[in-house]
Every structure is written in structure tokens, then in C-alpha cells.
Scaffold this motif. Structure first.
Motif, PDB file in Angstrom:
ATOM      1  N   MET A 107       0.861  -1.222   0.005  1.00  0.00           N
ATOM      2  CA  MET A 107      -0.086  -0.086   0.193  1.00  0.00           C
ATOM      3  C   MET A 107       0.789   1.464  -0.064  1.00  0.00           C
ATOM      4  O   MET A 107       0.580   2.273  -0.677  1.00  0.00           O
ATOM      5  N   CYS A 108       1.977   1.231   0.834  1.00  0.00           N
ATOM      6  CA  CYS A 108       2.846   2.376   0.804  1.00  0.00           C
ATOM      7  C   CYS A 108       3.463   2.614  -0.537  1.00  0.00           C
ATOM      8  O   CYS A 108       3.862   3.879  -0.822  1.00  0.00           O
ATOM      9  N   CYS A 109       3.738   1.348  -1.240  1.00  0.00           N
ATOM     10  CA  CYS A 109       4.182   1.538  -2.585  1.00  0.00           C
ATOM     11  C   CYS A 109       3.209   1.751  -3.565  1.00  0.00           C
ATOM     12  O   CYS A 109       3.561   1.258  -4.898  1.00  0.00           O
ATOM     13  N   HIS A 110       2.146   2.438  -3.515  1.00  0.00           N
ATOM     14  CA  HIS A 110       1.188   2.555  -4.350  1.00  0.00           C
ATOM     15  C   HIS A 110       1.741   3.212  -5.569  1.00  0.00           C
ATOM     16  O   HIS A 110       2.471   4.351  -5.721  1.00  0.00           O
ATOM     17  N   PRO A 111       1.425   2.930  -6.825  1.00  0.00           N
ATOM     18  CA  PRO A 111       1.792   3.317  -8.089  1.00  0.00           C
ATOM     19  C   PRO A 111       1.407   4.897  -8.381  1.00  0.00           C
ATOM     20  O   PRO A 111       2.098   5.364  -9.141  1.00  0.00           O
ATOM     21  N   SER A 112       0.541   5.345  -7.510  1.00  0.00           N
ATOM     22  CA  SER A 112      -0.071   6.537  -7.698  1.00  0.00           C
ATOM     23  C   SER A 112       1.186   7.751  -7.170  1.00  0.00           C
ATOM     24  O   SER A 112       0.757   8.817  -7.172  1.00  0.00           O
ATOM     25  N   LEU A 113       1.603   7.183  -6.313  1.00  0.00           N
ATOM     26  CA  LEU A 113       2.689   8.186  -5.430  1.00  0.00           C
ATOM     27  C   LEU A 113       4.098   8.210  -6.364  1.00  0.00           C
ATOM     28  O   LEU A 113       4.404   7.202  -6.906  1.00  0.00           O
ATOM     29  N   SER A 114       4.828   9.235  -6.175  1.00  0.00           N
ATOM     30  CA  SER A 114       6.023   9.358  -6.642  1.00  0.00           C
ATOM     31  C   SER A 114       7.103   8.565  -5.925  1.00  0.00           C
ATOM     32  O   SER A 114       6.759   7.948  -4.780  1.00  0.00           O
ATOM     33  N   ALA A 115       8.310   8.161  -6.411  1.00  0.00           N
ATOM     34  CA  ALA A 115       9.157   7.114  -5.836  1.00  0.00           C
ATOM     35  C   ALA A 115       9.459   7.895  -4.215  1.00  0.00           C
ATOM     36  O   ALA A 115       9.658   7.030  -3.421  1.00  0.00           O
ATOM     37  N   PHE A 163      -6.724  -2.305   1.061  1.00  0.00           N
ATOM     38  CA  PHE A 163      -5.899  -3.144   1.813  1.00  0.00           C
ATOM     39  C   PHE A 163      -5.905  -4.570   1.483  1.00  0.00           C
ATOM     40  O   PHE A 163      -6.449  -5.594   1.931  1.00  0.00           O
ATOM     41  N   GLU A 164      -5.197  -5.001   0.349  1.00  0.00           N
ATOM     42  CA  GLU A 164      -5.083  -6.255  -0.036  1.00  0.00           C
ATOM     43  C   GLU A 164      -3.806  -6.334  -0.961  1.00  0.00           C
ATOM     44  O   GLU A 164      -3.289  -5.123  -1.607  1.00  0.00           O
ATOM     45  N   LEU A 165      -3.205  -7.352  -1.171  1.00  0.00           N
ATOM     46  CA  LEU A 165      -2.079  -7.944  -2.146  1.00  0.00           C
ATOM     47  C   LEU A 165      -2.632  -7.539  -3.441  1.00  0.00           C
ATOM     48  O   LEU A 165      -3.754  -7.635  -4.011  1.00  0.00           O
ATOM     49  N   PRO A 166      -1.561  -7.026  -4.616  1.00  0.00           N
ATOM     50  CA  PRO A 166      -2.288  -6.589  -5.805  1.00  0.00           C
ATOM     51  C   PRO A 166      -2.395  -7.857  -6.568  1.00  0.00           C
ATOM     52  O   PRO A 166      -2.037  -9.026  -6.065  1.00  0.00           O
ATOM     53  N   SER A 167      -3.237  -7.891  -7.686  1.00  0.00           N
ATOM     54  CA  SER A 167      -3.658  -9.051  -8.465  1.00  0.00           C
ATOM     55  C   SER A 167      -2.247  -9.332  -9.342  1.00  0.00           C
ATOM     56  O   SER A 167      -1.233  -8.737  -9.159  1.00  0.00           O
ATOM     57  N   ALA A 169      -1.762  -9.502 -12.376  1.00  0.00           N
ATOM     58  CA  ALA A 169      -1.834  -8.602 -13.418  1.00  0.00           C
ATOM     59  C   ALA A 169      -0.902  -7.491 -13.109  1.00  0.00           C
ATOM     60  O   ALA A 169      -0.034  -6.843 -13.743  1.00  0.00           O
ATOM     61  N   GLU A 170      -1.145  -6.814 -11.834  1.00  0.00           N
ATOM     62  CA  GLU A 170      -0.573  -5.684 -11.391  1.00  0.00           C
ATOM     63  C   GLU A 170       0.924  -5.994 -10.547  1.00  0.00           C
ATOM     64  O   GLU A 170       1.789  -5.138 -10.398  1.00  0.00           O
ATOM     65  N   ARG A 171       1.061  -7.297 -10.308  1.00  0.00           N
ATOM     66  CA  ARG A 171       2.214  -7.619  -9.216  1.00  0.00           C
ATOM     67  C   ARG A 171       3.559  -7.315  -9.863  1.00  0.00           C
ATOM     68  O   ARG A 171       4.437  -6.690  -8.922  1.00  0.00           O
ATOM     69  N   PRO A 172       3.849  -7.426 -11.164  1.00  0.00           N
ATOM     70  CA  PRO A 172       5.286  -7.176 -11.584  1.00  0.00           C
ATOM     71  C   PRO A 172       5.607  -5.905 -11.459  1.00  0.00           C
ATOM     72  O   PRO A 172       6.589  -5.622 -10.899  1.00  0.00           O
ATOM     73  N   GLU A 173       4.953  -4.852 -11.818  1.00  0.00           N
ATOM     74  CA  GLU A 173       5.004  -3.330 -11.635  1.00  0.00           C
ATOM     75  C   GLU A 173       5.186  -2.954 -10.145  1.00  0.00           C
ATOM     76  O   GLU A 173       6.027  -2.437  -9.901  1.00  0.00           O
TER      77      GLU A 173
END
Length: 408
Positions: A107-115, A163-167, A169-173
Motif C-alpha cells: 500500500m505504501c508503494c502505491h503506483p499513484s505516489l512518486s518514488a 488493503f490487499e495484495l495486488p492482483s 496483473a499488477e504484481r510485476p510493476e
């Protein structure tokens, strides 16, 4: 360890577990994070005199849950939340032994956030650092970092992150981002960017712990295994990195008898199990390089041609100035210092390395090897001025002073 130090370590360990449990149950990451901080503050005040509770995790969960409910009650939308609040009374909080820290990490490493926001939020929520400590690591004012973390929490809330692990399809990124954040967390712990200590074992230990959990969750992911091995093989040398006075000891001069042989054996075993079982990525290659270093009984036994060959592959898989810098050292060991300096010269026009003290430190080392002591001393001085780490400043300044004395 003093009782106060034991409490600090315990709170740092439990903070992400408690936050993960609250977010799992209630959602609202930002509100839960504030509630956990209140609970940690209460524990820091009460435990030194009243003693550590028999179940400190349960104590913190109850305190944080109460703070969360109090916060909801004080809001103007109280009426609309009465049913929700009733269900979340502290007396109804179930204490589970499940550790949801990894879900919190994704969740903290959500793709909508900058690095930078991902890293800052992870260090705060998962690594357990204070805002002041994170600000010091990023070399920004505390108020600036507080705003960055606050905006990151608001962004996660606005995007409705679950609050869940990515699917699948989303997991690699998402996994690539998580690995990068864990890598940065470990590096900050192994060599702090600023401050009086060379490193922070709380950060390296937490990075290793989380990577172990990730490896257990995704055992078939080669790069997860590679990162775990890299951390183990690197951290194994930690006790030999400084002398009794706290001064830095370079790798070639370290007392290898102080290295953690069990950690090295584990890291080597992970590398051997992983290489060849899937796509080879940068973490696996870096782990293989670390294994070659660790398996050498003495510095002169290091298989530098093998290390250079691994760097040649790494620079193809993951090109970048930091890899080029490390490869320059290997080139110097195999082909001579002048050849290493020629590789370093390719970085002089790279804007990403303008303020990197390690470029100047490596240049100084190689200039010293070719006998240009004055130029080497000047590079050591420049490197010392670029770093905010006091141990590195002292080490580089001492090297410069010795060379200047020799050149007189």
C-alpha cells in the motif's frame, strides 16, 4: 541494552504491525497512522515507569483503536458514522497474530505516489522512522517531509487504495517498486546519508525482515531471492566496517574473521538456488558479486576477473551511473588504475553524479594508486565536503591529510 533502548526497539518493531492490523480492519490509512503515532507516544511515556505490558502489541492496538474512535467522535460527521463507530469500539477490537506488514508495504508503494513519496511513507509506516529522521535522511527540513508524507497519505485515501495484495496483473510493476524501496531502506541503514553513525542496524534489520517475508510469500520470484541474498551477504560484513574507535575500515583492510559466516552461508545458498531458475535481474547479479567478495579468505584472494565479468552483465541488464562507478573499481583491479580512471571519466558529464561523493572518493583512490598524491588528496577533500555522514567525512579527511603529508 538500557530499558529505554529496549522499549524504543520494541516500539519500532511493533509500529508497522499495529498499523497494518488497524488498516486491515478499518481502512482509512491516514487516520490509522495518526492513531498509531498517538499510541506510540503514550507507550513511550508510560512503559518506562509502569513496565512493558505482557502483550505489548495488544496494548498498542487497544490504545490506537481508542484514539481512532475518539478522532471519529470529534468530527463533524459524527452522526453519519455512529453505526461504524459502535462497531469499532475498543472492546470489539480482535487481536490477531497475523502480520499484515507486507500488505501495508504494498500500500505504501502505491503506483499513484512518486518514488520519493513511496520511500518516505514506507520509512515512516513500515520502517518505523520518525518524520525528523526521514527528513535528515533526505536532507530536507522536517516540515517539508511532514507535508510530503501527509500528501502521500491523502493521495492513497483519495485513490481508494484497498488493503490487499495486488492482483497477478499488477504484481510485476508493484513488486519492482517494493523491491526498490526495500533496497533503498537497506542502503540507508547500511550507510546512512547523514548523521554521526555509519549505519543504522534498525533499518537494515527491518529491510531484511520484510524481504524475508516477501520471499516467503513469493518464493518463485528470482529477484526477491536475489535482493534477500544481497542484503545478507552485505550485512554479514557490518561488524568489520569500523574499528574500535568507530573509524571506517575499507573492505580490503577488514578483519574477515569478524564477518558473519552463518549469514554468508545463507546468502550464498540463496544465490546458488536462484541463479539459472528464471530471468536474471540486477539484484541477483549484485548478490553474486557480493558472494565472490565474501567467499575470498583474504582481499588478495578476491576473484576480480569474475567480479568484472558480472559487472559487464549487470551494466547490460541495468545500466546506470552507480553501476558504472562500481565497475570502474573492478576494471582498475583487473586492468590497472589508469583503466579504472578512464571509466570514471565517462561519468564526469553525468548530472546525476555531480554531487555524488563516492565518485570523487573512488577517483581519489585510483589517483593515489597511480601516484598522483596531490590530485588524490584534492579529490578526497572534495568527497568529504559532499557527504553529510560524519564517519565518511572523517575517513576522507584523514586520507587527504595523509596524502598531503606524504607529498610534502
Amino acid at each position: 541494552m538500557t530499558p529505554h533502548g529496549r522499549i524504543e526497539d520494541l516500539l519500532r518493531e511493533l509500529a508497522p504491525q499495529v498499523l497494518a492490523a488497524l488498516v486491515h480492519r478499518h481502512g482509512q490509512f491516514d487516520a490509522c497512522e495518526d492513531a498509531v503515532q498517538e499510541a506510540l507516544a503514550d507507550a513511550a511515556r508510560q512503559w518506562p515507569t509502569g513496565g512493558i505490558p505482557d502483550n505489548p502489541r495488544s496494548w498498542l492496538l487497544t490504545a490506537a483503536g481508542r484514539s481512532l474512535v475518539d478522532g471519529w467522535r470529534s468530527e463533524s460527521a459524527r452522526r453519519r458514522r455512529e453505526l461504524t463507530v459502535a462497531a469499532f469500539e475498543p472492546g470489539h477490537l480482535a487481536v490477531s497474530d497475523q502480520d499484515d506488514t507486507l500488505v501495508l508495504l504494498f500500500m505504501c508503494c502505491h503506483p499513484s505516489l512518486s518514488a520519493s513519496s513511496q520511500l518516505a511513507l514506507t520509512l515512516r509506516a513500515v520502517g518505523g522512522l520518525t518524520t525528523a529522521e526521514i527528513a535528515a535522511a533526505f536532507l530536507v527540513p522536517e516540515a517539508t517531509m511532514a507535508q510530503r508524507i501527509s500528501r502521500a497519505k491523502q493521495r492513497i485515501r483519495a485513490d481508494g487504495a484497498r488493503f490487499e495484495l495486488p492482483s497477478e496483473a499488477e504484481r510485476p510493476e508493484r513488486l519492482a517498486v517494493v523491491l526498490h524501496v526495500l533496497y533503498l531502506m537497506f542502503n540507508e541503514g547500511y550507510t546512512a546519508t547523514s548523521g554521526p553513525q555509519l549505519g543504522r542496524t534498525d533499518l537494515t534489520s527491518e529491510a531484511i525482515r520484510l524481504t524475508r517475508l516477501l520471499h516467503r510469500l513469493l518464493p518463485a520470484e528470482c529477484e526477491v531471492a536475489g535482493l534477500l541474498a544481497l542484503m545478507l551477504l552485505t550485512d554479514a560484513r557490518r561488524t568489520a566496517r569500523t574499528d574500535d574507535a568507530g573509524a571506517i575500515v575499507p573492505l580490503a583492510e577488514q578483519r574477515r574473521g569478524l564477518w558473519d559466516t552463518e549469514m554468508i552461508a545463507e546468502g550464498v545458498a540463496v544465490v546458488e538456488r536462484t541463479l539459472g531458475t528464471g530471468p536474471v535481474g540486477p539484484y541477483q547479479l549484485q548478490a553474486a558479486i557480493a558472494a565472490v567478495h565474501d567467499e575470498a579468505a583474504a582481499a588478495q584472494d578476491t576473484d576480480w576477473p569474475q567480479i568484472l565479468a558480472l559487472y559487464d552483465v549487470l551494466i547490460q541488464v541495468s545500466p546506470g551511473p552507480v553501476v558504472t562507478l562500481s565497475r570502474a573499481v573492478a576494471v582498475a583491479e583487473v586492468h590497472g588504475a589508469r583503466a579504472g580512471l578512464a571509466v570514471l571519466g565517462t561519468l564526469d558529464g553525468d548530472d546525476r553524479m555531480v554531487h555524488n561523493h563516492r565518485l570523487e572518493a573512488v577517483r581519489a583512490h585510483l589517483l593515489e594508486q597511480v601516484g598522483d598524491l596531490t590530485a588524490a588528496a584534492e579529490s578526497y577533500v572534495r568527497a568529504a565536503r559532499m557527504t553529510s555522514s560524519l564517519p565518511e567525512q572523517r575517513y576522507l579527511a584523514v586520507r587527504a591529510a595523509r596524502l598531503l603529508h606524504r607529498s610534502m
